[in-house]
Scaffold this motif. Structure first.
Motif, PDB file in Angstrom:
ATOM      1  N   TYR A  25       0.874  -1.178   0.000  1.00  0.00           N
ATOM      2  CA  TYR A  25       0.000   0.000   0.000  1.00  0.00           C
ATOM      3  C   TYR A  25       0.902   1.215   0.000  1.00  0.00           C
ATOM      4  O   TYR A  25       1.625   1.469   0.967  1.00  0.00           O
ATOM      5  CB  TYR A  25      -0.884  -0.014   1.246  1.00  0.00           C
ATOM      6  N   ILE A  68       1.379   5.276  -0.099  1.00  0.00           N
ATOM      7  CA  ILE A  68       0.726   6.553   0.157  1.00  0.00           C
ATOM      8  C   ILE A  68       1.709   7.646  -0.227  1.00  0.00           C
ATOM      9  O   ILE A  68       2.821   7.703   0.308  1.00  0.00           O
ATOM     10  CB  ILE A  68       0.309   6.680   1.632  1.00  0.00           C
ATOM     11  N   GLU A  83       1.736  14.712  -3.372  1.00  0.00           N
ATOM     12  CA  GLU A  83       1.748  15.351  -4.685  1.00  0.00           C
ATOM     13  C   GLU A  83       3.160  15.863  -4.978  1.00  0.00           C
ATOM     14  O   GLU A  83       3.806  16.453  -4.120  1.00  0.00           O
ATOM     15  CB  GLU A  83       0.742  16.505  -4.734  1.00  0.00           C
ATOM     16  N   GLY A  89       2.208  12.393 -10.065  1.00  0.00           N
ATOM     17  CA  GLY A  89       1.642  11.533  -9.039  1.00  0.00           C
ATOM     18  C   GLY A  89       0.220  11.108  -9.324  1.00  0.00           C
ATOM     19  O   GLY A  89      -0.182   9.989  -8.998  1.00  0.00           O
ATOM     20  N   ASP A  90      -0.560  11.991  -9.945  1.00  0.00           N
ATOM     21  CA  ASP A  90      -1.945  11.628 -10.251  1.00  0.00           C
ATOM     22  C   ASP A  90      -1.994  10.513 -11.281  1.00  0.00           C
ATOM     23  O   ASP A  90      -2.833   9.618 -11.196  1.00  0.00           O
ATOM     24  CB  ASP A  90      -2.714  12.846 -10.760  1.00  0.00           C
ATOM     25  N   ARG A 104      -1.232   7.389  -9.453  1.00  0.00           N
ATOM     26  CA  ARG A 104      -2.372   6.946  -8.648  1.00  0.00           C
ATOM     27  C   ARG A 104      -3.440   6.300  -9.520  1.00  0.00           C
ATOM     28  O   ARG A 104      -3.984   5.246  -9.188  1.00  0.00           O
ATOM     29  CB  ARG A 104      -2.963   8.138  -7.879  1.00  0.00           C
ATOM     30  N   ARG A 105      -3.731   6.921 -10.658  1.00  0.00           N
ATOM     31  CA  ARG A 105      -4.765   6.373 -11.535  1.00  0.00           C
ATOM     32  C   ARG A 105      -4.367   5.024 -12.118  1.00  0.00           C
ATOM     33  O   ARG A 105      -5.233   4.187 -12.390  1.00  0.00           O
ATOM     34  CB  ARG A 105      -5.070   7.366 -12.669  1.00  0.00           C
ATOM     35  N   TYR A 109       0.114   4.196  -6.722  1.00  0.00           N
ATOM     36  CA  TYR A 109      -0.189   4.816  -5.434  1.00  0.00           C
ATOM     37  C   TYR A 109      -1.632   4.511  -5.056  1.00  0.00           C
ATOM     38  O   TYR A 109      -2.548   4.684  -5.866  1.00  0.00           O
ATOM     39  CB  TYR A 109      -0.008   6.330  -5.499  1.00  0.00           C
ATOM     40  N   ALA A 110      -1.821   4.089  -3.819  1.00  0.00           N
ATOM     41  CA  ALA A 110      -3.181   3.885  -3.324  1.00  0.00           C
ATOM     42  C   ALA A 110      -3.821   5.214  -2.965  1.00  0.00           C
ATOM     43  O   ALA A 110      -5.036   5.395  -3.102  1.00  0.00           O
ATOM     44  CB  ALA A 110      -3.160   2.972  -2.097  1.00  0.00           C
ATOM     45  N   GLU A 111      -2.996   6.145  -2.498  1.00  0.00           N
ATOM     46  CA  GLU A 111      -3.485   7.471  -2.114  1.00  0.00           C
ATOM     47  C   GLU A 111      -2.471   8.521  -2.549  1.00  0.00           C
ATOM     48  O   GLU A 111      -1.264   8.262  -2.580  1.00  0.00           O
ATOM     49  CB  GLU A 111      -3.674   7.565  -0.592  1.00  0.00           C
ATOM     50  N   LEU A 112      -2.973   9.715  -2.869  1.00  0.00           N
ATOM     51  CA  LEU A 112      -2.123  10.845  -3.207  1.00  0.00           C
ATOM     52  C   LEU A 112      -2.627  12.054  -2.423  1.00  0.00           C
ATOM     53  O   LEU A 112      -3.801  12.414  -2.525  1.00  0.00           O
ATOM     54  CB  LEU A 112      -2.181  11.130  -4.709  1.00  0.00           C
TER      55      LEU A 112
END
Length: 260
Positions: free
Chosen positions: A129, A131, A134, A178-179, A182-183, A187-190
């Motif tokens: 996982y 995290i 940005e 980073g986006d 994530r997409r 990354y599970a979270e940004l």
């Protein structure tokens, strides 16, 4: 409990500590948290040790500083490789870290505070996982220096899919933000701020520290199904990289990079 592999800020370090059933492993190298063979070995050992420690229910993996999360392989050591055996041995260091993360019976939360290059992307992908903050852009730069992301490829492809891995591997000079990461599932979270990232890591690690270790170990096995052959596969990939790093193209590219 705190274990320091070394306190030398000139050559880097790996530090481990356990508090309230949460193991924190931190690595550092003065060259943008790049990873020479010694640190790769220490990192794999720290992950394995935490995985075997009954006092650790979850692991938080982080890099020191506020710059890059990990710049990947040490270019100093890459430039020093003189034989295929030395090359395979160096790249096997990343194989050992990824396999240690894969086989560790504890969930590993990766704290990605900055840019990831090459092997750094592999470490983020091998985490259970991730995290991120940005600005944590990613790039697989290996092809641009005459090799390729062979050792870390299976981990990145498993997490992001073949299409995203191929895009990163082929366009080796382009940063993805980073986006995008994530997409694509890396990354599970940004998070927009350091504070919100730390809060999320604290929340999740706290919750997991109070979860059933047996249930989490079984769930991790399920998440990593069909990867038992990676011990052999990643070693084979290290051999390929070890040969390619000796090419004149790679030597010239690494030399030019070191001059920057």
């Amino acid at each position: 409990m705190t274990v320091d592999s070394t306190n030398n800020t000139q050559t880097g370090y790996v530090r481990s500590e356990i508090h309230s059933n949460i193991a924190t492993i931190e690595f550092f190298h003065p060259q943008s948290n790049s990873l020479p063979g010694k640190l790769l070995s220490e990192l794999a050992h720290a992950i394995t040790s935490a995985g075997n420690n009954p006092n650790a229910h979850v692991i938080v993996l982080r890099a020191a500083g506020d710059g890059a999360f990990c710049a990947g392989a040490s270019f100093h050591e890459l430039a020093a490789v003189e034989t295929e055996q030395q090359g395979a041995q160096f790249f096997s260091g990343f194989a050992h870290v990824i396999n240690a993360m894969r086989k560790c019976p504890k969930f590993i939360i990766a704290r990605i505070h900055g840019k990831c290059v090459g092997g750094g992307v592999g470490i983020a992908a091998a985490a259970d996982y991730a995290i991120a903050l940005e600005g944590a852009e990613i790039k697989l730069s290996e092809l641009s220096i005459g090799i390729g992301p062979f050792v870390i490829g299976p981990a990145v492809e498993r997490k992001m899919g073949l299409s995203a891995f191929s895009q990163l591997a082929i366009d080796a000079s382009m940063w993805r933000n980073g986006d995008w990461a994530r997409r694509k599932g890396l990354y599970a979270e940004l998070h927009p701020t350091l504070e919100s990232m730390e809060e999320s890591i604290s929340r999740l690690s706290h919750n997991l520290s109070h979860s059933s270790p047996v249930a989490m170990a079984e769930l991790k096995k399920s998440c990593w199904h069909d990867t038992d052959h990676w011990d052999h596969l990643l070693h084979e990939r290290a051999v390929v990289s070890g040969k390619l790093v000796l090419s004149q193209y790679a030597k010239d590219a690494i030399h030019q990079f070191k001059q920057k």
